[in-house]
Design an enzyme around this catalytic site. Structure first.
Site, PDB file in Angstrom:
ATOM      1  N   ARG A 167     -22.149  -1.985  23.315  1.00 38.79           N
ATOM      2  CA  ARG A 167     -23.552  -2.327  23.140  1.00 38.79           C
ATOM      3  C   ARG A 167     -23.997  -2.283  21.677  1.00 38.79           C
ATOM      4  O   ARG A 167     -25.135  -2.604  21.381  1.00 38.79           O
ATOM      5  CB  ARG A 167     -24.452  -1.511  24.080  1.00 38.79           C
ATOM      6  CG  ARG A 167     -24.600  -0.083  23.835  1.00 38.79           C
ATOM      7  CD  ARG A 167     -25.460   0.542  24.943  1.00 38.79           C
ATOM      8  NE  ARG A 167     -25.851   1.864  24.529  1.00 38.79           N
ATOM      9  CZ  ARG A 167     -26.552   2.713  25.259  1.00 38.79           C
ATOM     10  NH1 ARG A 167     -26.950   2.360  26.464  1.00 38.79           N
ATOM     11  NH2 ARG A 167     -26.879   3.880  24.814  1.00 38.79           N
ATOM     12  N   ALA A 184     -15.168   8.331  19.446  1.00 40.93           N
ATOM     13  CA  ALA A 184     -14.984   9.784  19.577  1.00 40.93           C
ATOM     14  C   ALA A 184     -13.493  10.112  19.553  1.00 40.93           C
ATOM     15  O   ALA A 184     -12.667   9.371  20.101  1.00 40.93           O
ATOM     16  CB  ALA A 184     -15.599  10.262  20.884  1.00 40.93           C
ATOM     17  N   GLY A 236     -24.865   9.650  20.273  1.00 44.51           N
ATOM     18  CA  GLY A 236     -24.285  10.986  20.391  1.00 44.51           C
ATOM     19  C   GLY A 236     -25.387  12.023  20.454  1.00 44.51           C
ATOM     20  O   GLY A 236     -26.514  11.720  20.843  1.00 44.51           O
ATOM     21  N   GLU A 258     -29.156   6.613  19.146  1.00 45.38           N
ATOM     22  CA  GLU A 258     -29.237   6.828  20.602  1.00 45.38           C
ATOM     23  C   GLU A 258     -28.775   8.255  20.838  1.00 45.38           C
ATOM     24  O   GLU A 258     -27.578   8.532  20.840  1.00 45.38           O
ATOM     25  CB  GLU A 258     -28.335   5.835  21.341  1.00 45.38           C
ATOM     26  CG  GLU A 258     -28.718   4.370  21.166  1.00 45.38           C
ATOM     27  CD  GLU A 258     -29.973   3.987  21.922  1.00 45.38           C
ATOM     28  OE1 GLU A 258     -30.442   4.777  22.762  1.00 45.38           O
ATOM     29  OE2 GLU A 258     -30.508   2.888  21.655  1.00 45.38           O
ATOM     30  N   ARG A 286     -23.977  10.146  38.383  1.00 44.42           N
ATOM     31  CA  ARG A 286     -23.282   9.038  37.714  1.00 44.42           C
ATOM     32  C   ARG A 286     -22.549   9.627  36.509  1.00 44.42           C
ATOM     33  O   ARG A 286     -23.081  10.457  35.787  1.00 44.42           O
ATOM     34  CB  ARG A 286     -24.301   8.000  37.250  1.00 44.42           C
ATOM     35  CG  ARG A 286     -23.727   6.870  36.447  1.00 44.42           C
ATOM     36  CD  ARG A 286     -24.774   5.792  36.257  1.00 44.42           C
ATOM     37  NE  ARG A 286     -24.348   4.804  35.288  1.00 44.42           N
ATOM     38  CZ  ARG A 286     -24.805   4.734  34.037  1.00 44.42           C
ATOM     39  NH1 ARG A 286     -25.715   5.582  33.618  1.00 44.42           N
ATOM     40  NH2 ARG A 286     -24.360   3.817  33.226  1.00 44.42           N
ATOM     41  N   CYS A 292     -26.349  10.739  28.950  1.00 40.64           N
ATOM     42  CA  CYS A 292     -27.603  11.070  28.262  1.00 40.64           C
ATOM     43  C   CYS A 292     -28.794  10.845  29.170  1.00 40.64           C
ATOM     44  O   CYS A 292     -29.834  11.463  28.990  1.00 40.64           O
ATOM     45  CB  CYS A 292     -27.735  10.214  27.012  1.00 40.64           C
ATOM     46  SG  CYS A 292     -27.564   8.467  27.353  1.00 40.64           S
ATOM     47  N   GLU A 389     -29.390  20.005  27.350  1.00 34.63           N
ATOM     48  CA  GLU A 389     -28.685  18.988  28.137  1.00 34.63           C
ATOM     49  C   GLU A 389     -27.586  19.671  28.937  1.00 34.63           C
ATOM     50  O   GLU A 389     -26.699  20.308  28.351  1.00 34.63           O
ATOM     51  CB  GLU A 389     -28.020  17.999  27.184  1.00 34.63           C
ATOM     52  CG  GLU A 389     -28.762  16.723  26.996  1.00 34.63           C
ATOM     53  CD  GLU A 389     -27.947  15.701  26.234  1.00 34.63           C
ATOM     54  OE1 GLU A 389     -27.375  16.040  25.189  1.00 34.63           O
ATOM     55  OE2 GLU A 389     -27.893  14.562  26.688  1.00 34.63           O
TER      56      GLU A 389
HETATM   57  P1  NAP Z   1     -21.434  14.178  19.361  1.00 35.33           P
HETATM   58  O1  NAP Z   1     -20.760  15.476  19.258  1.00 35.33           O
HETATM   59  O2  NAP Z   1     -22.731  14.007  18.649  1.00 35.33           O
HETATM   60  O3  NAP Z   1     -20.373  13.102  18.857  1.00 35.33           O
HETATM   61  C1  NAP Z   1     -20.663  11.736  18.854  1.00 35.33           C
HETATM   62  C2  NAP Z   1     -19.837  11.058  17.788  1.00 35.33           C
HETATM   63  O4  NAP Z   1     -20.198  11.574  16.514  1.00 35.33           O
HETATM   64  C3  NAP Z   1     -18.331  11.281  17.923  1.00 35.33           C
HETATM   65  O5  NAP Z   1     -17.675  10.101  17.533  1.00 35.33           O
HETATM   66  C4  NAP Z   1     -18.086  12.398  16.930  1.00 35.33           C
HETATM   67  O6  NAP Z   1     -16.774  12.444  16.432  1.00 35.33           O
HETATM   68  C5  NAP Z   1     -19.039  12.015  15.822  1.00 35.33           C
HETATM   69  N1  NAP Z   1     -19.397  13.116  14.944  1.00 35.33           N
HETATM   70  C6  NAP Z   1     -19.446  14.434  15.212  1.00 35.33           C
HETATM   71  N2  NAP Z   1     -19.841  15.126  14.116  1.00 35.33           N
HETATM   72  C7  NAP Z   1     -20.028  14.210  13.130  1.00 35.33           C
HETATM   73  C8  NAP Z   1     -20.435  14.292  11.767  1.00 35.33           C
HETATM   74  N3  NAP Z   1     -20.724  15.443  11.175  1.00 35.33           N
HETATM   75  N4  NAP Z   1     -20.533  13.150  11.065  1.00 35.33           N
HETATM   76  C9  NAP Z   1     -20.236  11.977  11.627  1.00 35.33           C
HETATM   77  N5  NAP Z   1     -19.849  11.825  12.907  1.00 35.33           N
HETATM   78  C10 NAP Z   1     -19.755  12.933  13.656  1.00 35.33           C
HETATM   79  O7  NAP Z   1     -21.737  13.768  20.853  1.00 35.33           O
HETATM   80  P2  NAP Z   1     -20.718  13.739  22.085  1.00 35.33           P
HETATM   81  O8  NAP Z   1     -20.500  15.133  22.516  1.00 35.33           O
HETATM   82  O9  NAP Z   1     -19.552  12.894  21.770  1.00 35.33           O
HETATM   83  O10 NAP Z   1     -21.575  12.939  23.159  1.00 35.33           O
HETATM   84  C11 NAP Z   1     -22.520  13.532  23.951  1.00 35.33           C
HETATM   85  C12 NAP Z   1     -23.912  13.327  23.382  1.00 35.33           C
HETATM   86  O11 NAP Z   1     -24.178  11.928  23.245  1.00 35.33           O
HETATM   87  C13 NAP Z   1     -24.992  13.841  24.307  1.00 35.33           C
HETATM   88  O12 NAP Z   1     -25.967  14.519  23.562  1.00 35.33           O
HETATM   89  C14 NAP Z   1     -25.565  12.574  24.921  1.00 35.33           C
HETATM   90  O13 NAP Z   1     -26.877  12.703  25.384  1.00 35.33           O
HETATM   91  C15 NAP Z   1     -25.456  11.615  23.789  1.00 35.33           C
HETATM   92  N6  NAP Z   1     -25.487  10.227  24.262  1.00 35.33           N
HETATM   93  C16 NAP Z   1     -26.619   9.501  24.048  1.00 35.33           C
HETATM   94  C17 NAP Z   1     -26.689   8.201  24.531  1.00 35.33           C
HETATM   95  C18 NAP Z   1     -27.924   7.373  24.314  1.00 35.33           C
HETATM   96  O14 NAP Z   1     -27.831   6.172  24.501  1.00 35.33           O
HETATM   97  N7  NAP Z   1     -29.061   7.941  23.945  1.00 35.33           N
HETATM   98  C19 NAP Z   1     -25.616   7.669  25.218  1.00 35.33           C
HETATM   99  C20 NAP Z   1     -24.471   8.435  25.430  1.00 35.33           C
HETATM  100  C21 NAP Z   1     -24.424   9.724  24.938  1.00 35.33           C
HETATM  101  P3  NAP Z   1     -15.696  13.462  17.092  1.00 35.33           P
HETATM  102  O15 NAP Z   1     -15.403  12.912  18.411  1.00 35.33           O
HETATM  103  O16 NAP Z   1     -14.558  13.450  16.176  1.00 35.33           O
HETATM  104  O17 NAP Z   1     -16.381  14.796  17.171  1.00 35.33           O
END
Ligand code: NAP
Length: 486
Positions: A167, A184, A236, A258, A286, A292, A389
């Site tokens: 997307r 990720a 994220g 997002e 789901r 999120c 969350e």
């Molecule tokens: P995350 O820890 O924030 O990680 C997301 C991405 O950011 C990963 O690719 C991660 O890499 C990278 N990242 C982490 N630390 C970083 C930094 N300091 N600088 C740059 N990039 C960095 O989130 P997640 O645990 O993967 O996903 C879950 C979160 O995503 C939840 O809070 C969920 O609500 C949110 N989400 C939101 C939506 C929306 O549309 N609003 C949709 C889906 C998910 P690494 O994998 O190497 O850590």
């Protein structure tokens, strides 16, 4: 059954930069694990800053030609990607399940959802328009010219390994932008497969670059500091989103964010309970609750609380937990051990404050990161699970007695992604739609994601929209020309 890894040949388990598939300059790799078994399924290249910048270089070199590629041609390539994903849906789905853990049925749904972004934005690519008007005082004309913003950096989460990248990539390509995606670290394989599929359908080199890394902080901050980058789009956690917003500020980058959610799902006494139960199950379960937009807090109006709770608990208790690749599984493995430990903590915290567990609540022994569907009642307002969350199959049910009370509680959070309301009363539904501080609302529906609708949050759930007509605008700048014409 064949090995799900067969779809991604070893030479494509590397960085996709320009026209090449290459190892990290350091030669370092990292392992990807199957969360259902804890076993290693692949090794991929661990990019450093130099590799990230090489990908940006490729995106930057391809930018001018892609921006001037006829929209119809860009549209055809997006359509070809949609077709390829749809034709190969089963193998893409199996790879998603292997690296992420969700049941195959959910992975198939993600492929259909992700593919639709390519179809939708193939249709949008040929409908980008400017405006022409007479200046109100006369004397000249006003012309607006939409232009692609330029090379974009995308950072995506593990919970939807295909769709969260799709997307962003689909609207960017439709608008004429080139891209560098950092998926990720726990789920890099699906994005590599998408890059391979897009190479096969003929997307030119440099338009879609993918950099896998264990060093997200270093690599992404170097990309955001480079003046060739014109936009960052992140999906994220709110926590990481704040970091990237600060970094983007130094380079005055356009941003789309997002971020996290804390959705309230509200069941009114006049709701059709069958519809509400179905919607609550979808909104909560789901993607194993790792979404999120998952219902984080379920508020039920007092007159129907008992019946709703009983029937919801029965449904949650009947779900089958197991390896997502096995037939008949409803609830696959969570992504990792910290996710399971977090659920344990949240449940213990709520119970410590007086909540009661009606079903679940005890993690199983054995390999893999599993947690059973769990329902809690008598959850007090200060329980952590109502503020954070949950991101898993745990559902707190709270009763309410007035609309004002439940709207105030639903809005008492930094997040504002989505809310859900179940009622047969149209005026009531509209009052909730106006009163809830969220970017999206499901009315008598537990599923709101749709590529043709604007997805995005308010408050600390994000900035900008993905999907819909609005989605392509995130990748377009508007040049205004004042044309003298006395
Ligand atoms: P995350 O820890 O924030 O990680 C997301 C991405 O950011 C990963 O690719 C991660 O890499 C990278 N990242 C982490 N630390 C970083 C930094 N300091 N600088 C740059 N990039 C960095 O989130 P997640 O645990 O993967 O996903 C879950 C979160 O995503 C939840 O809070 C969920 O609500 C949110 N989400 C939101 C939506 C929306 O549309 N609003 C949709 C889906 C998910 P690494 O994998 O190497 O850590």
């Amino acid at each position: 059954m064949s090995d799900p890894m067969d779809v991604l040949a070893p030479e494509h388990r590397r960085l996709r930069i320009g026209d090449a598939w290459r190892d990290a300059a350091s030669g370092v790799t990292f392992v990807v694990e199957d969360p259902a078994t804890g076993t290693t399924v692949a090794e991929v290249a661990d990019a450093g800053v130099v590799d990230g910048l090489a990908a940006l270089d490729a995106a930057s070199r391809a930018a001018a030609q892609w921006a001037t590629t006829p929209p119809r041609r860009r549209s055809e390539l997006l359509t070809a990607t949609y077709r390829a994903l749809t034709d190969r849906a089963e193998e893409v789905a199996r790879l998603i399940t292997l690296e992420m853990g969700k049941p195959l049925a959910e992975a198939r749904a993600e492929v259909a959802y992700g593919a639709e972004f390519f179809r939708w934005f193939a249709e949008e690519a040929v409908r980008v328009e400017g405006r022409y008007s007479t200046a109100p005082a006369g004397g000249y004309r006003i012309l607006t010219v939409p232009k692609p913003v330029g090379p974009c950096v995308f950072v995506t989460p593990w919970n939807f390994p295909l769709a969260m990248g799709a997307r962003k990539i689909a609207p960017a390509l439709a608008a004429g932008c080139t891209t560098v995606t950092k998926p990720a670290a726990q789920t890099p394989l699906t994005m590599l497969l998408l890059a391979r599929i897009m190479e096969e359908v003929g997307v030119p080199a440099g338009v879609v670059n993918v950099v896998t890394t264990k060093r997200a902080g270093e690599v992404v901050s170097a990309l955001l500091a480079d003046t060739r980058t014109r936009k960052v789009s992140f999906t994220g956690s709110t926590e990481v989103g704040r970091v990237l917003l600060r970094q983007a500020a130094d380079n005055v980058l356009r941003t789309s964010m997002e971020l996290g959610g804390n959705a309230a799902l509200i069941v009114c006494a006049d709701a059709d309970l069958d519809v509400a139960l179905h919607g609550a199950m979808v909104a909560k379960m789901r993607n194993i609750g790792e979404s999120c937009i998952a219902a984080n807090r379920i508020y039920v109006e007092e007159p129907v609380r008992e019946e709703f709770t009983k029937r919801f608990t029965e449904r949650m208790g009947a779900l089958v937990v197991g390896n997502g690749l096995d037939d008949g599984v409803d609830v696959g493995a969570l992504i990792d051990e910290p996710s399971v430990a977090k659920l344990d903590d949240l449940v213990a915290d709520a119970v410590g404050r007086g909540a009661r567990i009606l079903v679940g609540g005890v993690r199983p022994d054995g390999p893999g990161h599993f947690y059973p569907p769990t329902v809690l009642v008598d959850v007090p307002d200060d329980a952590r699970m109502l503020r954070e969350e949950i991101f898993g199959p745990v559902a707190p049910i709270i009763s309410f007695t007035s609309d004002d009370e439940v709207i105030a509680k639903a809005n008492d959070t930094e997040h504002g992604l989505v809310g859900y309301v179940f009622t047969r009363d149209l005026q009531r539904a509209l009052r909730f739609t106006e009163g809830l501080e969220t970017g999206m609302i499901g009315v008598n529906r537990g599923l709101i994601s749709d590529p043709s609708a604007p997805f995005g949050g308010v408050k600390q759930s994000g900035i900008g929209k993905e999907g819909s007509h609005e989605g392509i605008g995130e990748y377009l700048d508007l040049t205004y020309a004042a044309i003298d014409l006395p």
